[in-house]
Scaffold this motif. Sequence first.
Motif, PDB file in Angstrom:
ATOM      1  N   GLY A  66       8.017 -38.455   3.696  1.00  0.00           N
ATOM      2  CA  GLY A  66       6.809 -37.689   3.401  1.00  0.00           C
ATOM      3  C   GLY A  66       5.547 -38.488   3.672  1.00  0.00           C
ATOM      4  N   GLN A  67       5.597 -39.789   3.382  1.00  0.00           N
ATOM      5  CA  GLN A  67       4.452 -40.656   3.652  1.00  0.00           C
ATOM      6  C   GLN A  67       4.149 -40.688   5.149  1.00  0.00           C
ATOM      7  OE1 GLN A  67       2.692 -42.537   1.277  1.00  0.00           O
ATOM      8  NE2 GLN A  67       1.290 -43.249   2.866  1.00  0.00           N
ATOM      9  N   LEU A  68       5.175 -40.828   5.963  1.00  0.00           N
ATOM     10  CA  LEU A  68       4.975 -40.889   7.413  1.00  0.00           C
ATOM     11  C   LEU A  68       4.562 -39.537   7.985  1.00  0.00           C
ATOM     12  CD1 LEU A  68       7.998 -43.196   8.267  1.00  0.00           C
ATOM     13  CD2 LEU A  68       5.583 -43.749   8.616  1.00  0.00           C
ATOM     14  N   VAL A  69       5.034 -38.455   7.390  1.00  0.00           N
ATOM     15  CA  VAL A  69       4.592 -37.119   7.813  1.00  0.00           C
ATOM     16  C   VAL A  69       3.110 -36.939   7.527  1.00  0.00           C
ATOM     17  CG1 VAL A  69       4.784 -34.649   7.327  1.00  0.00           C
ATOM     18  CG2 VAL A  69       6.857 -36.017   7.663  1.00  0.00           C
ATOM     19  N   SER A  70       2.677 -37.356   6.339  1.00  0.00           N
ATOM     20  CA  SER A  70       1.265 -37.221   5.968  1.00  0.00           C
ATOM     21  C   SER A  70       0.365 -38.069   6.863  1.00  0.00           C
ATOM     22  CB  SER A  70       1.050 -37.608   4.501  1.00  0.00           C
ATOM     23  OG  SER A  70       1.266 -39.000   4.294  1.00  0.00           O
ATOM     24  N   GLU A  71       0.909 -39.151   7.413  1.00  0.00           N
ATOM     25  CA  GLU A  71       0.148 -40.020   8.314  1.00  0.00           C
ATOM     26  C   GLU A  71       0.182 -39.529   9.755  1.00  0.00           C
ATOM     27  OE1 GLU A  71       1.878 -43.853   7.824  1.00  0.00           O
ATOM     28  OE2 GLU A  71       1.343 -44.015   5.705  1.00  0.00           O
ATOM     29  N   GLY A  72       0.966 -38.481  10.013  1.00  0.00           N
ATOM     30  CA  GLY A  72       1.064 -37.953  11.373  1.00  0.00           C
ATOM     31  C   GLY A  72       2.022 -38.699  12.270  1.00  0.00           C
ATOM     32  N   VAL A  73       2.771 -39.653  11.712  1.00  0.00           N
ATOM     33  CA  VAL A  73       3.720 -40.427  12.511  1.00  0.00           C
ATOM     34  C   VAL A  73       4.989 -39.611  12.773  1.00  0.00           C
ATOM     35  CG1 VAL A  73       5.119 -42.535  12.578  1.00  0.00           C
ATOM     36  CG2 VAL A  73       2.820 -42.587  11.598  1.00  0.00           C
ATOM     37  N   LEU A  74       5.398 -38.831  11.770  1.00  0.00           N
ATOM     38  CA  LEU A  74       6.554 -37.950  11.878  1.00  0.00           C
ATOM     39  C   LEU A  74       6.115 -36.516  11.631  1.00  0.00           C
ATOM     40  CD1 LEU A  74       9.184 -39.908   9.704  1.00  0.00           C
ATOM     41  CD2 LEU A  74       8.865 -40.066  12.188  1.00  0.00           C
ATOM     42  N   PHE A  75       6.926 -35.572  12.081  1.00  0.00           N
ATOM     43  CA  PHE A  75       6.728 -34.180  11.692  1.00  0.00           C
ATOM     44  C   PHE A  75       8.078 -33.566  11.381  1.00  0.00           C
ATOM     45  CE2 PHE A  75       7.632 -33.752  16.187  1.00  0.00           C
ATOM     46  CZ  PHE A  75       8.301 -32.539  16.309  1.00  0.00           C
ATOM     47  N   GLN A  76       8.068 -32.549  10.538  1.00  0.00           N
ATOM     48  CA  GLN A  76       9.309 -31.907  10.112  1.00  0.00           C
ATOM     49  C   GLN A  76       9.308 -30.455  10.548  1.00  0.00           C
ATOM     50  OE1 GLN A  76       8.976 -33.029   5.930  1.00  0.00           O
ATOM     51  NE2 GLN A  76      10.638 -34.514   6.170  1.00  0.00           N
ATOM     52  N   ARG A  77      10.411 -30.036  11.130  1.00  0.00           N
ATOM     53  CA  ARG A  77      10.584 -28.658  11.575  1.00  0.00           C
ATOM     54  C   ARG A  77      11.636 -28.020  10.678  1.00  0.00           C
ATOM     55  NH1 ARG A  77      11.684 -29.196  17.187  1.00  0.00           N
ATOM     56  NH2 ARG A  77       9.432 -29.250  17.505  1.00  0.00           N
ATOM     57  N   HIS A  78      11.238 -26.944  10.006  1.00  0.00           N
ATOM     58  CA  HIS A  78      12.127 -26.313   9.024  1.00  0.00           C
ATOM     59  C   HIS A  78      13.454 -25.926   9.668  1.00  0.00           C
ATOM     60  CE1 HIS A  78      13.217 -24.180   5.401  1.00  0.00           C
ATOM     61  NE2 HIS A  78      13.500 -23.099   6.108  1.00  0.00           N
ATOM     62  N   GLY A  79      14.531 -26.385   9.061  1.00  0.00           N
ATOM     63  CA  GLY A  79      15.863 -26.066   9.548  1.00  0.00           C
ATOM     64  C   GLY A  79      16.354 -26.943  10.674  1.00  0.00           C
ATOM     65  N   SER A  80      15.476 -27.834  11.184  1.00  0.00           N
ATOM     66  CA  SER A  80      15.868 -28.673  12.311  1.00  0.00           C
ATOM     67  C   SER A  80      15.887 -30.154  11.979  1.00  0.00           C
ATOM     68  CB  SER A  80      14.930 -28.440  13.506  1.00  0.00           C
ATOM     69  OG  SER A  80      15.020 -27.104  13.954  1.00  0.00           O
ATOM     70  N   LEU A 199      -3.261 -26.817  10.171  1.00  0.00           N
ATOM     71  CA  LEU A 199      -2.185 -26.053  10.786  1.00  0.00           C
ATOM     72  C   LEU A 199      -1.201 -25.509   9.753  1.00  0.00           C
ATOM     73  CD1 LEU A 199      -1.360 -28.289  13.862  1.00  0.00           C
ATOM     74  CD2 LEU A 199      -2.273 -25.972  13.937  1.00  0.00           C
ATOM     75  N   ASP A 200      -0.830 -24.242   9.936  1.00  0.00           N
ATOM     76  CA  ASP A 200       0.243 -23.688   9.117  1.00  0.00           C
ATOM     77  C   ASP A 200       1.577 -24.163   9.684  1.00  0.00           C
ATOM     78  OD1 ASP A 200       0.781 -22.126  11.377  1.00  0.00           O
ATOM     79  OD2 ASP A 200      -0.187 -20.346  10.560  1.00  0.00           O
ATOM     80  N   GLN A 201       2.645 -23.841   8.986  1.00  0.00           N
ATOM     81  CA  GLN A 201       3.953 -24.372   9.365  1.00  0.00           C
ATOM     82  C   GLN A 201       4.387 -23.880  10.739  1.00  0.00           C
ATOM     83  OE1 GLN A 201       6.780 -24.227   6.209  1.00  0.00           O
ATOM     84  NE2 GLN A 201       8.541 -24.717   7.482  1.00  0.00           N
ATOM     85  N   LYS A 202       4.105 -22.612  11.070  1.00  0.00           N
ATOM     86  CA  LYS A 202       4.545 -22.036  12.339  1.00  0.00           C
ATOM     87  C   LYS A 202       3.866 -22.721  13.520  1.00  0.00           C
ATOM     88  CE  LYS A 202       4.796 -17.652  14.873  1.00  0.00           C
ATOM     89  NZ  LYS A 202       4.494 -16.192  14.814  1.00  0.00           N
ATOM     90  N   VAL A 209       3.591 -31.269  15.335  1.00  0.00           N
ATOM     91  CA  VAL A 209       2.884 -32.121  14.376  1.00  0.00           C
ATOM     92  C   VAL A 209       3.200 -31.635  12.969  1.00  0.00           C
ATOM     93  CG1 VAL A 209       1.041 -32.713  15.980  1.00  0.00           C
ATOM     94  CG2 VAL A 209       0.790 -30.717  14.508  1.00  0.00           C
ATOM     95  N   ALA A 210       2.725 -32.353  11.979  1.00  0.00           N
ATOM     96  CA  ALA A 210       3.028 -32.018  10.591  1.00  0.00           C
ATOM     97  C   ALA A 210       2.204 -30.814  10.129  1.00  0.00           C
ATOM     98  CB  ALA A 210       2.728 -33.204   9.690  1.00  0.00           C
ATOM     99  N   PRO A 211       2.788 -29.929   9.325  1.00  0.00           N
ATOM    100  CA  PRO A 211       1.995 -28.862   8.704  1.00  0.00           C
ATOM    101  C   PRO A 211       0.824 -29.460   7.937  1.00  0.00           C
ATOM    102  CG  PRO A 211       4.335 -28.488   8.342  1.00  0.00           C
ATOM    103  CD  PRO A 211       4.206 -29.866   8.938  1.00  0.00           C
ATOM    104  N   GLY A 212      -0.322 -28.799   8.039  1.00  0.00           N
ATOM    105  CA  GLY A 212      -1.519 -29.309   7.398  1.00  0.00           C
ATOM    106  C   GLY A 212      -2.347 -30.221   8.278  1.00  0.00           C
ATOM    107  N   SER A 213      -1.831 -30.558   9.477  1.00  0.00           N
ATOM    108  CA  SER A 213      -2.594 -31.414  10.395  1.00  0.00           C
ATOM    109  C   SER A 213      -3.869 -30.711  10.832  1.00  0.00           C
ATOM    110  CB  SER A 213      -1.755 -31.762  11.628  1.00  0.00           C
ATOM    111  OG  SER A 213      -0.629 -32.519  11.289  1.00  0.00           O
ATOM    112  N   ALA A 214      -4.871 -31.512  11.175  1.00  0.00           N
ATOM    113  CA  ALA A 214      -6.147 -30.960  11.612  1.00  0.00           C
ATOM    114  C   ALA A 214      -6.005 -30.283  12.968  1.00  0.00           C
ATOM    115  CB  ALA A 214      -7.195 -32.066  11.688  1.00  0.00           C
ATOM    116  N   SER A 215      -6.699 -29.170  13.132  1.00  0.00           N
ATOM    117  CA  SER A 215      -6.710 -28.469  14.414  1.00  0.00           C
ATOM    118  C   SER A 215      -8.048 -27.766  14.581  1.00  0.00           C
ATOM    119  CB  SER A 215      -5.568 -27.443  14.489  1.00  0.00           C
ATOM    120  OG  SER A 215      -5.814 -26.357  13.609  1.00  0.00           O
ATOM    121  N   LEU A 216      -8.267 -27.270  15.787  1.00  0.00           N
ATOM    122  CA  LEU A 216      -9.467 -26.501  16.091  1.00  0.00           C
ATOM    123  C   LEU A 216      -9.059 -25.084  16.451  1.00  0.00           C
ATOM    124  CD1 LEU A 216     -11.302 -29.150  18.285  1.00  0.00           C
ATOM    125  CD2 LEU A 216     -11.919 -28.463  15.963  1.00  0.00           C
TER     126      LEU A 216
END
Length: 253
Positions: A66-80, A199-202, A209-216
Amino acid sequence: MSEKFDAILSSANLPQSGGLLYLRLRNLIAQSIDEGFLAPGDGLPSERDIAQMTGLSRVTVRKALGQLVSEGVLFQRHGSGTFVTQQVERFEQSLSTLTSFSEDMARRDMELRSQWLDRGIYAPAPEEMVILGLAGDEKVARVGRLRIANGVPLAVERAAIAASILPDPQSITHSLYAKLNETGHRPVRALQRIAAVNLDQKNAALLGVAPGSASLRIERTAYLASGRVVEFTRSIYRGDAYDFVAELRDAKS
């Protein structure tokens, strides 16, 4: 998954290490990425497998990931599972010229491909009817794509065009603007609204990238020379990839 990374986890002896265990695991994973044992896009073992390899609890493993996801180093894809984030170079995009994504990437000599999310004819939503000026019996063509440059997903585009202008969205093979140009419907001007969103999860899963990441979020309403609206597009751009640049002039000059 990397066999070398699995071997690193199994030989780490983290439970006997000093300091906070989740930080030790976090640092071990980050170091493995820095040293090339895990490449962008690589999947990590499951939480359960990492726990078994390291002798740590799943709670500790989950906290490290979770720490690495919040830092943008990892991302998680639901079910994958959990994956290494693809780091991208930043692009400067001018706001003074009306171009398509395909044209922007071609100008940078980047290899472009698209993953189609939607290409069809539909009954218009109320917002589409108002913006495109459609009558109650008219249809709308929707074109949705994940835009990928040099193998990196950069943007999610969802465009709406009157079906009378684009009756065959399935015929688009590369550039929407090239298709509109063929029929004499390429826009000559546009209004764009840009907002910062998380970003939302979809969309995060599509962009890798991780859900919640910054986007435009960019909404473009494009017009023909006659003043008719020809295109209404909503796009989501990765916040770590784009800088939008506008030239400003003194109003008195």
